[in-house]
Scaffold this motif. Structure first.
Motif, PDB file in Angstrom:
ATOM      1  N   GLY A   1      -7.389   1.713 -11.879  1.00 23.57           N
ATOM      2  CA  GLY A   1      -6.738   1.780 -13.179  1.00 23.57           C
ATOM      3  C   GLY A   1      -7.699   1.923 -14.344  1.00 23.57           C
ATOM      4  N   THR A   2      -8.999   2.089 -14.086  1.00 23.53           N
ATOM      5  CA  THR A   2      -9.974   2.193 -15.168  1.00 23.53           C
ATOM      6  C   THR A   2     -10.305   3.654 -15.465  1.00 23.53           C
ATOM      7  OG1 THR A   2     -11.889   2.107 -13.693  1.00 23.53           O
ATOM      8  CG2 THR A   2     -10.988   0.000 -14.449  1.00 23.53           C
ATOM      9  N   GLU A   3     -10.961   3.868 -16.608  1.00 14.69           N
ATOM     10  CA  GLU A   3     -11.369   5.212 -17.004  1.00 14.69           C
ATOM     11  C   GLU A   3     -12.298   5.843 -15.979  1.00 14.69           C
ATOM     12  OE1 GLU A   3     -10.728   7.224 -19.661  1.00 14.69           O
ATOM     13  OE2 GLU A   3      -9.127   5.888 -20.294  1.00 14.69           O
ATOM     14  N   GLY A   4     -13.129   5.016 -15.337  1.00 15.09           N
ATOM     15  CA  GLY A   4     -14.098   5.534 -14.386  1.00 15.09           C
ATOM     16  C   GLY A   4     -13.483   6.213 -13.181  1.00 15.09           C
TER      17      GLY A   4
ATOM     18  N   ASP B   1       0.641  -0.538 -10.711  1.00 11.26           N
ATOM     19  CA  ASP B   1       1.993  -0.209 -10.234  1.00 11.26           C
ATOM     20  C   ASP B   1       1.919   0.802  -9.100  1.00 11.26           C
ATOM     21  OD1 ASP B   1       1.658   2.390 -11.346  1.00 11.26           O
ATOM     22  OD2 ASP B   1       2.231   1.604 -13.313  1.00 11.26           O
ATOM     23  N   GLU B   2       3.104   1.206  -8.625  1.00  2.00           N
ATOM     24  CA  GLU B   2       3.183   2.138  -7.501  1.00  2.00           C
ATOM     25  C   GLU B   2       3.341   3.585  -7.964  1.00  2.00           C
ATOM     26  OE1 GLU B   2       5.637   0.602  -4.024  1.00  2.00           O
ATOM     27  OE2 GLU B   2       6.387  -0.619  -5.671  1.00  2.00           O
TER      28      GLU B   2
ATOM     29  N   PRO C   1      -2.701  16.298   2.218  1.00  2.00           N
ATOM     30  CA  PRO C   1      -2.098  15.220   1.428  1.00  2.00           C
ATOM     31  C   PRO C   1      -3.167  14.372   0.742  1.00  2.00           C
ATOM     32  CG  PRO C   1      -2.040  14.661   3.755  1.00  2.00           C
ATOM     33  CD  PRO C   1      -2.548  16.073   3.673  1.00  2.00           C
ATOM     34  N   LEU C   2      -2.747  13.676  -0.314  1.00  2.90           N
ATOM     35  CA  LEU C   2      -3.626  12.792  -1.076  1.00  2.90           C
ATOM     36  C   LEU C   2      -3.113  11.360  -0.937  1.00  2.90           C
ATOM     37  CD1 LEU C   2      -5.972  12.471  -3.164  1.00  2.90           C
ATOM     38  CD2 LEU C   2      -4.230  12.729  -4.949  1.00  2.90           C
ATOM     39  N   VAL C   3      -4.023  10.437  -0.624  1.00  3.55           N
ATOM     40  CA  VAL C   3      -3.678   9.017  -0.526  1.00  3.55           C
ATOM     41  C   VAL C   3      -4.424   8.274  -1.623  1.00  3.55           C
ATOM     42  CG1 VAL C   3      -3.689   6.944   0.913  1.00  3.55           C
ATOM     43  CG2 VAL C   3      -3.349   9.201   1.971  1.00  3.55           C
ATOM     44  N   VAL C   4      -3.684   7.637  -2.532  1.00  3.44           N
ATOM     45  CA  VAL C   4      -4.265   6.878  -3.641  1.00  3.44           C
ATOM     46  C   VAL C   4      -4.217   5.399  -3.282  1.00  3.44           C
ATOM     47  CG1 VAL C   4      -4.118   6.330  -6.091  1.00  3.44           C
ATOM     48  CG2 VAL C   4      -3.486   8.621  -5.284  1.00  3.44           C
ATOM     49  N   VAL C   5      -5.376   4.752  -3.223  1.00  3.64           N
ATOM     50  CA  VAL C   5      -5.463   3.349  -2.817  1.00  3.64           C
ATOM     51  C   VAL C   5      -5.751   2.471  -4.020  1.00  3.64           C
ATOM     52  CG1 VAL C   5      -6.771   1.671  -1.460  1.00  3.64           C
ATOM     53  CG2 VAL C   5      -6.196   3.899  -0.473  1.00  3.64           C
TER      54      VAL C   5
END
Length: 301
Positions: A185-188, A220-221, A206-210
């Motif tokens: 959730g940060t700018e980095g 959040d989701e 596909p892309l998986v965001v962890v």
């Protein structure tokens, strides 16, 4: 997992900046001892897919002054080290040729600190690739020093290839193995998200965001903003476990896992162990993407 939800002149005194050329090479750092084999294998395939040259680079530090043994056995350390380094580059050229026989390969041997040499190379490269040699704590310390000197300090992504990397994962998945990216959730992390999305789109993967760690409840989701890039599928995973463990688990069948860096090239203090812990556990390469344009340009074409 807790409740997861969806060639430079040899002997040069200093690393002069390489001359810009058409296209941007993939550069791989080659240490002595055959420890770059997995990294060269991966980098050669990457150069082939990008349609660019592969540059094998060794920064050689020669001991100066007196040292034990020289006067007794007549050892010429400088000549011996240069000979070893040249042979190492030739051996790694053969590894690359087996993977990508048509890719142009350049060998650079420069007498200077490896970090300084690779920083100079990064000015005209698209990607820097390093191997994780798996030689225990000493190898981890050496890799950590090099990585700290490069990740976030150069304007292009730095990719760490574990020695136990599954080199055939991409082929088995017919080029569509998922891309995994960490998001705190940060700018980095924004450039890392863009880089991962562009790569996933370019490969039809596909892309998986962890999102993981003790503060994950603050996130959040929702699928993050990815700009105009829309992978074939995007999945968001939330878990309260350590980020390195969750990322490694999600990346088990992935072709690449991507991390961002914080301001001024330093990883944020909230996740100081994510990178070394992930490299230790991951079976695929780990890309560390800097903020800004470098994170966008480094994606595979």
């Amino acid at each position: 997992m807790s409740d997861p939800r969806v060639s430079a002149p040899v002997g040069a005194p200093a690393p002069a900046a390489p001359t810009p050329r058409a296209g941007a090479d993939v550069v791989v750092g080659v240490p002595l001892g055959g420890r770059a084999r997995a990294a060269v294998h991966w980098a050669a395939a990457e150069a082939r897919d990008r349609g660019v040259a592969l540059r094998l680079v060794h920064g050689l530090v020669v001991p100066r002054g007196g040292y034990p043994g020289r006067s007794f056995v007549g050892v010429d350390a400088e000549r011996g080290l240069f000979s070893l380094a040249r042979q190492e580059l030739r051996d790694m050229r053969l590894v690359a040729r087996d993977v990508a026989p048509d890719v142009p390969i350049v060998e650079d041997l420069v007498e200077s600190d490896p970090v300084a040499v690779l920083r100079a190379q990064a000015r005209v490269a698209s990607l820097l690739v390093l191997g994780s040699d798996g030689f225990g704590r000493l190898g981890e310390l050496a890799l950590g020093r090099t990585t700290r000197g490069l990740a976030g300090e150069v304007a292009i992504p730095v990719v760490l290839v574990p020695h136990h990397c599954d080199a055939q994962a991409r082929e088995r998945a017919e080029g569509h193995a998922p891309v995994v990216v960490g998001d705190d959730g940060t700018e980095g992390c924004r450039a890392a998200l863009r880089f991962a999305a562009v790569r996933a789109v370019s490969r039809g993967a596909p892309l998986v965001v962890v999102r993981a760690g003790k503060d994950v409840r603050l996130l959040d989701e929702d699928v993050p903003e990815l700009g105009s890039e829309r992978p074939v599928g995007v999945r968001v995973v939330l878990a309260e476990e350590r980020a390195d463990r969750v990322l490694a688990d999600q990346a088990r069948d992935a072709e690449l896992v991507v991390l961002g860096v914080g301001e001024h090239g330093r990883l944020r203090h909230r996740r100081p162990r994510t990178r070394p812990g992930l490299v230790r556990r991951a079976t695929c390469p780990v890309a560390i993407v800097p903020p800004g344009p470098g994170g966008r340009s480094g994606a595979s074409r």
